[in-house]
Design an enzyme around this catalytic site. Structure first.
Site, PDB file in Angstrom:
ATOM      1  N   HIS A  83       0.875  -1.183   0.000  1.00 48.07           N
ATOM      2  CA  HIS A  83       0.000   0.000   0.000  1.00 48.07           C
ATOM      3  C   HIS A  83       0.910   1.230   0.000  1.00 48.07           C
ATOM      4  O   HIS A  83       2.062   1.156   0.436  1.00 48.07           O
ATOM      5  CB  HIS A  83      -0.819  -0.058   1.296  1.00 48.07           C
ATOM      6  CG  HIS A  83      -1.843   1.014   1.469  1.00 48.07           C
ATOM      7  ND1 HIS A  83      -1.531   2.277   1.904  1.00 48.07           N
ATOM      8  CD2 HIS A  83      -3.193   1.009   1.293  1.00 48.07           C
ATOM      9  CE1 HIS A  83      -2.638   2.993   1.993  1.00 48.07           C
ATOM     10  NE2 HIS A  83      -3.663   2.246   1.629  1.00 48.07           N
ATOM     11  N   ASP A 141       3.007  -4.684   7.741  1.00 48.16           N
ATOM     12  CA  ASP A 141       1.794  -3.880   7.631  1.00 48.16           C
ATOM     13  C   ASP A 141       0.621  -4.841   7.780  1.00 48.16           C
ATOM     14  O   ASP A 141       0.288  -5.588   6.852  1.00 48.16           O
ATOM     15  CB  ASP A 141       1.788  -3.182   6.265  1.00 48.16           C
ATOM     16  CG  ASP A 141       0.460  -2.509   5.948  1.00 48.16           C
ATOM     17  OD1 ASP A 141      -0.519  -2.715   6.694  1.00 48.16           O
ATOM     18  OD2 ASP A 141       0.401  -1.773   4.938  1.00 48.16           O
ATOM     19  N   LYS A 182     -10.065  -0.094  10.738  1.00 44.75           N
ATOM     20  CA  LYS A 182     -10.293  -1.262   9.875  1.00 44.75           C
ATOM     21  C   LYS A 182     -10.618  -2.493  10.728  1.00 44.75           C
ATOM     22  O   LYS A 182     -10.871  -3.574  10.196  1.00 44.75           O
ATOM     23  CB  LYS A 182      -9.062  -1.539   9.018  1.00 44.75           C
ATOM     24  CG  LYS A 182      -8.802  -0.448   7.971  1.00 44.75           C
ATOM     25  CD  LYS A 182      -7.668  -0.851   7.072  1.00 44.75           C
ATOM     26  CE  LYS A 182      -7.080   0.319   6.307  1.00 44.75           C
ATOM     27  NZ  LYS A 182      -7.930   0.803   5.219  1.00 44.75           N
ATOM     28  N   CYS A 224      -5.052   3.092  -3.198  1.00 52.41           N
ATOM     29  CA  CYS A 224      -3.735   3.464  -2.637  1.00 52.41           C
ATOM     30  C   CYS A 224      -2.688   2.399  -2.922  1.00 52.41           C
ATOM     31  O   CYS A 224      -1.832   2.110  -2.072  1.00 52.41           O
ATOM     32  CB  CYS A 224      -3.812   3.741  -1.139  1.00 52.41           C
ATOM     33  SG  CYS A 224      -4.880   5.111  -0.738  1.00 52.41           S
ATOM     34  N   GLN A 252      -4.669  -5.159   7.006  1.00 50.99           N
ATOM     35  CA  GLN A 252      -5.755  -5.994   6.458  1.00 50.99           C
ATOM     36  C   GLN A 252      -5.814  -7.378   7.083  1.00 50.99           C
ATOM     37  O   GLN A 252      -6.575  -8.226   6.620  1.00 50.99           O
ATOM     38  CB  GLN A 252      -5.602  -6.124   4.926  1.00 50.99           C
ATOM     39  CG  GLN A 252      -5.737  -4.817   4.164  1.00 50.99           C
ATOM     40  CD  GLN A 252      -7.149  -4.212   4.230  1.00 50.99           C
ATOM     41  OE1 GLN A 252      -8.091  -4.827   4.742  1.00 50.99           O
ATOM     42  NE2 GLN A 252      -7.288  -2.998   3.743  1.00 50.99           N
TER      43      GLN A 252
HETATM   44  N1  PLP Z   1      -1.863  -0.711   4.541  1.00 53.97           N
HETATM   45  C1  PLP Z   1      -2.858  -1.390   3.972  1.00 53.97           C
HETATM   46  C2  PLP Z   1      -2.617  -2.784   3.471  1.00 53.97           C
HETATM   47  C3  PLP Z   1      -4.106  -0.803   3.828  1.00 53.97           C
HETATM   48  O1  PLP Z   1      -5.102  -1.469   3.235  1.00 53.97           O
HETATM   49  C4  PLP Z   1      -4.294   0.514   4.317  1.00 53.97           C
HETATM   50  C5  PLP Z   1      -5.582   1.200   4.138  1.00 53.97           C
HETATM   51  O2  PLP Z   1      -6.283   0.995   3.181  1.00 53.97           O
HETATM   52  C6  PLP Z   1      -3.224   1.169   4.928  1.00 53.97           C
HETATM   53  C7  PLP Z   1      -2.017   0.523   5.022  1.00 53.97           C
HETATM   54  C8  PLP Z   1      -3.351   2.547   5.457  1.00 53.97           C
HETATM   55  O3  PLP Z   1      -4.185   2.559   6.567  1.00 53.97           O
HETATM   56  P1  PLP Z   1      -4.597   3.939   7.238  1.00 53.97           P
HETATM   57  O4  PLP Z   1      -5.136   4.806   6.142  1.00 53.97           O
HETATM   58  O5  PLP Z   1      -5.626   3.545   8.230  1.00 53.97           O
HETATM   59  O6  PLP Z   1      -3.382   4.516   7.857  1.00 53.97           O
END
Ligand code: PLP
Length: 422
Positions: free
Chosen positions: A138, A216, A242, A380, A219
């Site tokens: 992401h 990360d 999330k 993203c 998800q």
């Molecule tokens: N990493 C992953 C895999 C995501 O799906 C997301 C959000 O869609 C993020 C990071 C970023 O999360 P946040 O916007 O809550 O910081």
């Protein structure tokens, strides 16, 4: 002085759960927004989850009964607020199999990764070093390292994924060969391909070669058991919103020994031990990384969300979502002209797709009019789409409240959508 931190259990207990399978139709009733809109199918939980009543009640109760600033006041209400806030930290620690002093509150996954880059990365990386990321990160897992690499002069390397959406692990050897990789940043569950990456294997490989591993887990934390020690991570990030919690709160977990060596990344109140006009000293863990008034209610709300997840049973959640996702993949794959992005061996509860001849925004708008909420765009993850030869896609993502009936409605609406636009 800061209040003492309750220590979380070092291991998340894993007991077989012999309760009957979760019933999404019943769980739907726990979400006031969904209960009030019986015909609305929310299929965008990977973007943010809807909130169960248990979380809304915890937020409301905190503001009604416990609201005060934390770590400052000595009167009973302030002590109550601090106890709720630090209790929430202890619950996150238990949820992850970590220690409370290893849990740093942030605004979410994005801020957590920026913290690692700006604190550990800025202090540790320079010319001759490399950071290895995957081709399916992401933007939150990419851009903080791009910013820092431009400033500190280290190299970025990338582990690609194959046509099925699996990381090409056989390339790791060559990427590590010159001994320069200091950190691997890997997304646990891809938010486009759905792939659940073998973080344990990657971490073992990286550790043998002296590199750290940042996971990360945005998800995965809401959908399966995530235990930081068995994953073998050094850093792990996730977002409250999330995981059925409020927006504006998230977590960076890191090994205690690492946090001890890392400098603060933001300065201000609460992160200091003592301040003189010219110079300050830093507070103990984890406060060193938490400057200013935090999102106190957010922390309390996130803890309520994690308690709620645990009350359902994380293995039951994983099983229910695995079966629902397999059903969804089957239904979607049967829609003529629909191409699923990724066919990984192990898939998280989401499916991104391209519908031949129809722009993803038109797909999302068409479905939206039918009461089906799906995401469209690059999610993203522009490099993932570029690799697949697409600018954007549509994505349906699932949660504990997603029913097979909603999947049927989605598949049937997609058939009509393609007909409408052709
Ligand atoms: N990493 C992953 C895999 C995501 O799906 C997301 C959000 O869609 C993020 C990071 C970023 O999360 P946040 O916007 O809550 O910081």
């Amino acid at each position: 002085m800061s209040a003492p931190i309750p220590r979380g259990a070092p291991e998340t207990p894993s007991r077989p759960d012999d309760r009957p399978p979760l019933d999404p139709a019943v769980l739907r009733g726990e979400f006031p927004l969904l209960a009030a809109n019986p015909d609305f199918a929310y299929l965008d939980s990977a973007a943010t989850t809807q909130k169960p009543g248990a979380v809304l009640d915890a937020l409301d109760r905190f503001y009604r009964e416990s609201n005060a600033n934390v770590h400052r006041g000595l009167y009973p209400l302030a002590e109550k607020a601090t106890a709720a806030y630090e209790g929430a930290r202890g619950e996150v620690a238990r949820f992850l199999g970590a220690l409370a002093r290893e849990v740093v509150w942030t605004r979410g996954t994005t801020e957590s990764i920026n913290l690692v880059a700006q604190s550990w990365g800025r202090a540790s990386l320079g010319p001759g070093d490399a950071v290895l990321l995957t081709g399916m990160e992401h933007h939150a897992g990419l851009v903080p390292w791009q910013i820092l690499a431009a400033e500190r002069g280290f190299e970025l390397r990338f582990l690609p994924f194959d046509a099925r959406g699996e990381l090409e692990l056989e390339r790791l050897e060559a990427l590590f060969e010159d001994g320069r990789v200091r950190l691997v940043g890997v997304v646990h569950g891809s938010n486009v391909l759905g792939t659940i990456n073998p973080v344990e294997r990657i971490a073992a490989f990286a550790h043998e070669r002296g590199a750290l591993v940042l996971v990360d887990a945005a998800q995965t934390v809401p959908h399966r058991r995530v235990d930081v020690r068995s994953l073998g991570a050094d850093f792990l990030a996730f977002s409250g919103h999330k995981a059925y919690g409020p927006t504006g709160i998230g977590v960076l977990w890191a090994r205690e020994a690492l946090l001890e060596t890392m400098p603060p990344w933001q300065g201000g109140g609460d992160m200091i031990l003592s301040v003189r006009l010219e110079k300050s000293t830093w507070n103990e863990l984890p406060y060193k990384f938490e400057a200013g008034t935090p999102d106190i209610a957010g922390a309390v709300g996130l803890a309520a969300a994690l308690r709620w997840l645990d009350s359902l049973g994380r293995d039951r959640i994983a099983e229910a979502e695995r079966s629902l996702t397999a059903y969804a993949v089957g239904r979607l794959a049967a829609v003529e002209g629909l191409r699923l992005l990724g066919e990984p061996d192990e898939r998280g509860p989401l499916a991104a797709f391209d519908l031949e001849g129809v722009h993803p925004h038109d797909v999302a708008q068409f479905l939206g009019k039918e009461g089906l909420a799906v995401r469209s765009g690059h999610h993203c993850a522009q490099p993932v789409h570029r690799e697949l030869g697409l600018a954007a896609s549509a994505r349906a993502s699932f949660a504990v409240h997603t029913t097979r009936d909603e999947i049927d409605r989605l598949a049937e609406a997609l058939v009509r959508c393609r007909r409408y636009f052709s």
